[in-house]
Structures are given as C-alpha cells and as structure tokens.
Scaffold this active site. Structure first.
Site, PDB file in Angstrom:
ATOM      1  CE1 TYR A 143      35.868  -0.517  -8.399  1.00  0.00           C
ATOM      2  CE2 TYR A 143      37.454  -2.291  -8.498  1.00  0.00           C
ATOM      3  CZ  TYR A 143      36.221  -1.775  -8.813  1.00  0.00           C
ATOM      4  OH  TYR A 143      35.337  -2.531  -9.546  1.00  0.00           O
ATOM      5  CE  LYS A 194      32.778   4.032 -22.846  1.00  0.00           C
ATOM      6  NZ  LYS A 194      31.893   3.759 -24.025  1.00  0.00           N
ATOM      7  CG  ASP A 227      31.231   0.599 -24.870  1.00  0.00           C
ATOM      8  OD1 ASP A 227      32.406   0.658 -25.284  1.00  0.00           O
ATOM      9  OD2 ASP A 227      30.371   1.446 -25.178  1.00  0.00           O
ATOM     10  CG  ASP A 251      35.938  -5.885 -10.442  1.00  0.00           C
ATOM     11  OD1 ASP A 251      35.796  -7.122 -10.494  1.00  0.00           O
ATOM     12  OD2 ASP A 251      35.599  -5.210  -9.460  1.00  0.00           O
ATOM     13  CG  ASP A 255      33.960 -10.830 -12.203  1.00  0.00           C
ATOM     14  OD1 ASP A 255      34.994 -11.488 -11.975  1.00  0.00           O
ATOM     15  OD2 ASP A 255      33.395 -10.155 -11.339  1.00  0.00           O
TER      16      ASP A 255
END
Length: 372
Positions: A143, A194, A227, A251, A255
C-alpha cells in the site's frame, strides 16, 4: 485518572457521526461515574474535511493528532467523493494519519459473543468461544511501496504497478507487538506470509523466527501461508490466538475473520505506534465497518464497534483494564438481553428487541448504570 488526557475525536463521514455520538454518551458517563475524563478536541476528516477545506485532512488536524494521547476515529468515504482525484480521496486522510503517526501495528480482534453465536455464517460449534487477535502491519508493504503508478504502453495498453516492500526492522517491530500481546493471552502466535512465492515473505519468516529465538522463545510460534490461513479460519478458527501478518494479507484476513462474528458492526480495531521513553504510544482506535453510506442518516447503524474501539483505547492507551472490562460487559449484557440493530437480525428472532442507533446506545448506558 486526571482529566488532562488529550483525546482527538474524528467522526468522519457516513454513519461515523451517528455512532460516535453514542460513544460520546459513554465517554460522558465514564467521566461522571468513573472519573475517567478527557480533554476532547473534535475535527473533520475524509469527505467532511474535503468539502470544507479542500483536503481530506488539514495540517492542523494532523498536528492535533500527533499531540493527542489517543485518536478516536469514525469512518470515511462514500459515493459522493468517488470521482475526486486520487490524492484527495477521503481515504487518503486516514492513510495520512496512519503514516505520519507511524501506526505500524493494527490490532483487530474477532470475538464471538455467546448471545450472537447463531449470527455467524459458520456452525455454532465451530465459532463458539472464538476470541482471536489479528495484528496487521500497517505502514509499509504494497500500500505504500514505491515505485507505484500507471502508464500507457506503446501498444496502447495500460499498465498499473504497485511495489511490495518490507525491511527487517518493520517486520521485527510488528512481530514484537504480537509476541508481547500473546504473552497476555494464550501465548500462541501464528505468523503468516507467502514465503513460497514472495521475497518479502521469505524475509518475513526469517525475521519472525530470529526474533522469536532471541527474545520470545516462551511463546509458541507457528508459520502458515496466507492462503492456507484463509482456509483454516473457515475450517477451524479456534486453533488460533494471535495472528501477525503484513499489510495486504492483514487487510484481507482480518475482514474474513470479522465475518465469523456475524457482523462488521461489532468489531473494533486499534492502530499503535512505537513506545516512547515513557512507554506512551501514539494510537488511533476505529471500527472496521466503514462509512456505510446506504444507511447513513437513518438511525440504523450499530454503534457497538465504535464503543468497543473506545474500550480498546481505555485498555491499550491508558491501562484502564477494569473500565474497559465494564464497557465490554455492558455491551455483552445488552446483547444477551436481546437488543439487536438491523445488522444482527439473523436466524431465530424470538425475544429480540429491534433497535436503532440511539436506542442501542441508550441501552448500553442503562446497563452501565446497573453494573455500576
């Protein structure tokens, strides 16, 4: 507590002012009944600031935030400002606060209240008793990484690019927050990245492992690809206690975890900076539900996430655990008594009292009176 603690209140846009108004009632109650007082300054942020000042956050408001003992934030954004230039979008005000206050650790709890176990989209036996904390690195990663932008290629195609960047210090400091917090909970940390496909993931795993060995060997540390963790949050979320991860994955995963509880309207967050010589951290507290422009101004919004953000502020910025516990207990009791805003109306509604924003806030105050 002395009343010269400085609190900046930024209600923002959409339902932000509505839910903040109910929390102002709780703040007033705590000041009167528990001597937990603040010198409060209120200012504009997001679209509200853009409309009045032409920027999503003024320099004066930024200065006040840097000087405050804590910032209590509402929400920003809405379709009204969809077409403004990128650098002036309401969300840029929030990002500026996070960046200039150096709020690198975002704490997002996901807790299932017993009265709402049926509100989750998962089976009750999977989510009952759920109480996890996701710590998201907040000031670096994709970001904020440079270079970033958009360009037109020679063949007429457009290309957009963002850069994922992390350095060792950024990783270590957010992992340290996770380990310290885990020591006060169930002493387990799952670090997620990852590392199988990303250089930043490899570095993240290396630094988390080294820091654990150096200072936090008493804490149980595990690693999981982001994942895989997303799948495990749906399969068996109670296996986790504290999860720490980068900005992008944090993020997304926070959520996802939030929906295990049944509603975004229940979930607070804290964003913390580094401790200074006195142990004080710059900090901002906000619900994760956003501005919800579709219900703004209708008195339908759930104020609980904003109220729980205030409770997190009491706990993490001012070490007022008993007062934070009182607010949280009052909210749990109100839910147990059947009070529900529209976002919580799922499943069997026998014995449920459908209420709006103000009625929910009033019920919390009434329960605080009873508990006191």
């Amino acid at each position: 507590m002395a009343s010269n603690r400085n609190l900046l209140v930024l209600p923002g846009d959409g339902i932000g002012p509505e839910v903040m108004n109910e929390v102002r009632k709780i703040i007033a109650w705590m000041g009167k009944k528990r001597a937990v007082g603040f010198d409060i300054t209120e200012d504009l942020v997001g679209g509200a600031a853009l409309d009045k000042h032409g920027v999503p956050l003024t320099d004066d408001a930024m200065k006040t935030a840097l000087e405050a003992d804590a910032v209590l934030f509402g929400s920003v954004g809405g379709p009204k400002w969809d077409n403004v230039e990128f650098d002036k979008k309401p969300e840029r005000g929030l990002l500026r606060l996070r960046k200039e206050m150096d709020l690198f650790a975002n704490l997002r709890p996901a807790k299932v209240f017993d009265p709402l176990v049926d509100a989750s989209s998962l089976k009750p036996e999977i989510v009952k008793g759920l109480d996890i904390m996701i710590i998201r690195e907040l000031t670096s990663g994709v970001y904020f990484g440079e270079p970033r932008g958009r360009t037109k290629l020679a063949n007429g195609d457009f290309e957009a690019f963002d850069t994922q960047r992390y350095n060792s210090s950024e990783i270590r400091r957010v992992c340290a927050v996770a380990f310290e917090l885990a020591r006060k909970r169930s002493n387990k940390v799952c670090s997620s990245e990852k590392a199988n496909v990303m250089h930043t993931g490899v570095l993240w795993r290396e630094e988390a492992t080294k820091l654990h060995k150096e200072k936090y060997a008493d804490v149980q540390l595990s690693h999981m690809y982001a994942d895989a963790l997303a799948m495990q949050l749906l399969r068996s979320p109670n296996q986790f206690d504290v999860i720490v991860t980068d900005n992008l994955f944090g993020d997304i995963l926070s959520d996802e975890a939030s929906m295990l509880t049944g509603s975004l309207g229940l979930l607070p967050s804290a964003s913390l900076g580094a401790a200074d010589a006195t142990g004080r951290r710059k900090a901002m507290y906000e619900p994760i539900h956003g501005s919800a422009p579709d219900i703004a101004g209708k008195g339908l919004a759930n104020p609980i996430a904003q109220a729980l953000s205030y409770a997190m502020m009491l706990r993490y910025s001012f070490d007022l655990d008993k007062d934070a516990d009182l607010v949280e207990k009052a909210i749990e009791n109100v839910l147990a008594a059947g009070y529900r805003t529209g976002d919580l109306l799922v499943g069997n509604t026998d014995g449920v009292k459908k209420v709006g924003t103000q009625e929910m806030g009033d019920a919390i105050i009434k329960e605080l009176d009873r508990l006191a």
